[in-house]
Design a protein around this motif. Structure first.
Motif, PDB file in Angstrom:
ATOM      1  N   UNK A  84      -9.661  12.465 -27.979  1.00 37.78           N
ATOM      2  CA  UNK A  84      -9.766  11.871 -29.227  1.00 37.78           C
ATOM      3  C   UNK A  84      -8.821  10.704 -29.349  1.00 37.78           C
ATOM      4  N   UNK A  85      -8.817  10.297 -30.773  1.00 42.11           N
ATOM      5  CA  UNK A  85      -8.095   8.944 -31.212  1.00 42.11           C
ATOM      6  C   UNK A  85      -6.772   9.445 -31.989  1.00 42.11           C
ATOM      7  N   UNK A  86      -6.852  10.832 -32.729  1.00 45.43           N
ATOM      8  CA  UNK A  86      -5.906  11.211 -33.407  1.00 45.43           C
ATOM      9  C   UNK A  86      -5.122  12.424 -32.797  1.00 45.43           C
ATOM     10  N   UNK A  87      -3.836  12.579 -32.960  1.00 42.85           N
ATOM     11  CA  UNK A  87      -3.238  13.678 -32.565  1.00 42.85           C
ATOM     12  C   UNK A  87      -1.983  13.935 -33.727  1.00 42.85           C
ATOM     13  N   UNK A  88      -1.941  15.295 -33.939  1.00 48.15           N
ATOM     14  CA  UNK A  88      -1.093  15.879 -34.890  1.00 48.15           C
ATOM     15  C   UNK A  88       0.265  16.731 -33.934  1.00 48.15           C
ATOM     16  N   UNK A  89       1.413  16.325 -34.275  1.00 42.34           N
ATOM     17  CA  UNK A  89       2.563  17.036 -33.355  1.00 42.34           C
ATOM     18  C   UNK A  89       3.427  17.579 -34.406  1.00 42.34           C
ATOM     19  N   UNK A  90       3.964  18.511 -33.943  1.00 40.18           N
ATOM     20  CA  UNK A  90       4.911  19.269 -35.058  1.00 40.18           C
ATOM     21  C   UNK A  90       5.860  20.035 -34.579  1.00 40.18           C
ATOM     22  N   UNK A  91       6.897  20.387 -35.288  1.00 43.05           N
ATOM     23  CA  UNK A  91       8.167  21.267 -34.953  1.00 43.05           C
ATOM     24  C   UNK A  91       8.305  22.020 -36.272  1.00 43.05           C
ATOM     25  N   UNK A  92       8.594  23.245 -36.259  1.00 44.14           N
ATOM     26  CA  UNK A  92       8.954  24.131 -37.468  1.00 44.14           C
ATOM     27  C   UNK A  92       9.818  25.048 -36.728  1.00 44.14           C
ATOM     28  N   UNK A  93      10.999  25.118 -37.581  1.00 46.00           N
ATOM     29  CA  UNK A  93      12.022  26.209 -37.485  1.00 46.00           C
ATOM     30  C   UNK A  93      12.322  26.945 -38.489  1.00 46.00           C
ATOM     31  N   UNK A  94      12.932  28.191 -38.349  1.00 46.43           N
ATOM     32  CA  UNK A  94      13.408  29.175 -39.287  1.00 46.43           C
ATOM     33  C   UNK A  94      14.422  30.075 -38.488  1.00 46.43           C
ATOM     34  N   UNK A  95      15.151  30.712 -39.545  1.00 46.22           N
ATOM     35  CA  UNK A  95      16.442  31.692 -38.979  1.00 46.22           C
ATOM     36  C   UNK A  95      15.667  32.983 -39.172  1.00 46.22           C
ATOM     37  N   UNK A  96      15.747  34.039 -38.154  1.00 47.55           N
ATOM     38  CA  UNK A  96      15.173  35.249 -38.392  1.00 47.55           C
ATOM     39  C   UNK A  96      16.445  36.433 -37.922  1.00 47.55           C
ATOM     40  N   UNK A  97      16.059  37.464 -38.486  1.00 45.90           N
ATOM     41  CA  UNK A  97      16.833  38.689 -38.235  1.00 45.90           C
ATOM     42  C   UNK A  97      17.084  38.902 -36.539  1.00 45.90           C
ATOM     43  N   UNK A  98      18.222  38.976 -35.879  1.00 41.41           N
ATOM     44  CA  UNK A  98      18.193  39.257 -34.644  1.00 41.41           C
ATOM     45  C   UNK A  98      17.299  40.296 -34.085  1.00 41.41           C
ATOM     46  N   UNK A  99      17.129  41.417 -34.684  1.00 40.56           N
ATOM     47  CA  UNK A  99      16.171  42.256 -34.152  1.00 40.56           C
ATOM     48  C   UNK A  99      14.595  41.807 -33.975  1.00 40.56           C
ATOM     49  N   UNK A 100      14.311  41.172 -34.933  1.00 40.23           N
ATOM     50  CA  UNK A 100      13.079  40.359 -35.051  1.00 40.23           C
ATOM     51  C   UNK A 100      12.845  39.608 -33.789  1.00 40.23           C
ATOM     52  N   UNK A 101      13.744  38.885 -33.389  1.00 38.02           N
ATOM     53  CA  UNK A 101      13.738  37.731 -32.482  1.00 38.02           C
ATOM     54  C   UNK A 101      13.590  38.457 -31.159  1.00 38.02           C
ATOM     55  N   UNK A 102      13.930  39.855 -30.953  1.00 37.58           N
ATOM     56  CA  UNK A 102      13.960  40.630 -30.017  1.00 37.58           C
ATOM     57  C   UNK A 102      12.346  41.124 -29.783  1.00 37.58           C
ATOM     58  N   UNK A 103      11.819  41.116 -30.717  1.00 36.38           N
ATOM     59  CA  UNK A 103      10.316  41.677 -30.820  1.00 36.38           C
ATOM     60  C   UNK A 103       9.644  41.018 -29.563  1.00 36.38           C
ATOM     61  N   UNK A 104       8.934  41.556 -28.409  1.00 38.93           N
ATOM     62  CA  UNK A 104       8.257  41.012 -27.487  1.00 38.93           C
ATOM     63  C   UNK A 104       7.028  40.324 -27.872  1.00 38.93           C
ATOM     64  N   UNK A 105       6.630  40.688 -28.997  1.00 40.92           N
ATOM     65  CA  UNK A 105       5.410  39.990 -29.600  1.00 40.92           C
ATOM     66  C   UNK A 105       5.399  38.991 -30.149  1.00 40.92           C
ATOM     67  N   UNK A 106       6.733  38.415 -30.743  1.00 40.38           N
ATOM     68  CA  UNK A 106       6.937  37.606 -31.691  1.00 40.38           C
ATOM     69  C   UNK A 106       6.271  36.177 -31.317  1.00 40.38           C
TER      70      UNK A 106
END
Length: 224
Positions: free
Chosen positions: A99-121
């Protein structure tokens, strides 16, 4: 003598301003109408009040034309999540984009450590992006990206700080072009803000939306 120098300085400043104005006029004249329409739609989009959006200098080497926005999900004087959205346009088209257009993104947030360990995250976070686009009825192609989780542990003089975990989504996709060759960038921006709100832990804008995956418990707001 000082007064004369002042007049010369003022005159030079006026010439510089005139050159800048002329440069902006030439750039505006050379901007494709489809890209102008896409950018105008971004500027006119109405978004959730908790999300603060402002333009930021875009990358110059990724495409002939580009426009960028920064956003933060705000609660009082605290940021819950932040991100950047870049609109790229190449009138000649791009093989990788399809195509002729493209959208590029970066999104960040802080989570609880146990949430970050979730293998399905990572899979869940990617579904937040695709779900946000689908919930707005948007058609897109060639999606790609990464979901990164990182943990920080503090030692020595910093040992009093609790461990911190962060989730980061980097993604890009090709929005479907509409009439006049411009995609519905306002709707894509709204979907992106839905993603920001979701990763920040805000309730969905439309209660009961089946496409929204509930965000698990996250760390409290971060000071700005």
């Amino acid at each position: 003598m000082a007064a004369a120098q002042g007049r010369l300085s003022d005159g030079a400043g006026g010439m510089d301003e005139a050159k800048d104005t002329e440069k902006e006029r030439r750039e505006a004249d050379s901007t494709p109408p489809a890209f102008r329409a896409a950018v105008d739609a971004l500027k006119a989009a109405r978004l959730r009040p908790q999300i603060e959006v402002e333009p930021t200098p875009p990358p110059r080497r990724l495409a002939p034309h580009s426009y960028a926005l920064e956003a933060a999900v705000v609660d009082g004087d605290q940021d819950l999540a932040d991100g950047r959205l870049v609109l790229l346009h190449d009138p000649a088209g791009h093989d990788a984009w399809r195509g002729t257009f493209r959208l590029v993104t970066l999104v960040r947030a802080e989570l609880e450590p146990e949430m970050a360990a979730d293998p399905l995250l990572p899979e869940v976070c990617w579904s937040w992006l695709t779900g946000a686009l689908q919930a707005r009825g948007l058609t897109y192609g060639e999606p790609s990206g990464t979901v990164t989780r990182a943990s920080s542990h503090y030692f020595g003089g910093l040992s009093a700080r609790p461990a911190a975990s962060q989730i980061e989504i980097r993604a890009s996709w090709t929005p479907r072009e509409g009439l006049g060759g411009a995609p519905d960038t306002a709707a894509h921006l709204a979907a992106w803000c839905d993603l920001l709100a979701q990763i920040a832990g805000l309730p969905p804008a439309v209660p009961g939306d089946a496409s929204v995956v509930t965000l698990p418990q996250r760390r409290g707001p971060q000071s700005r």
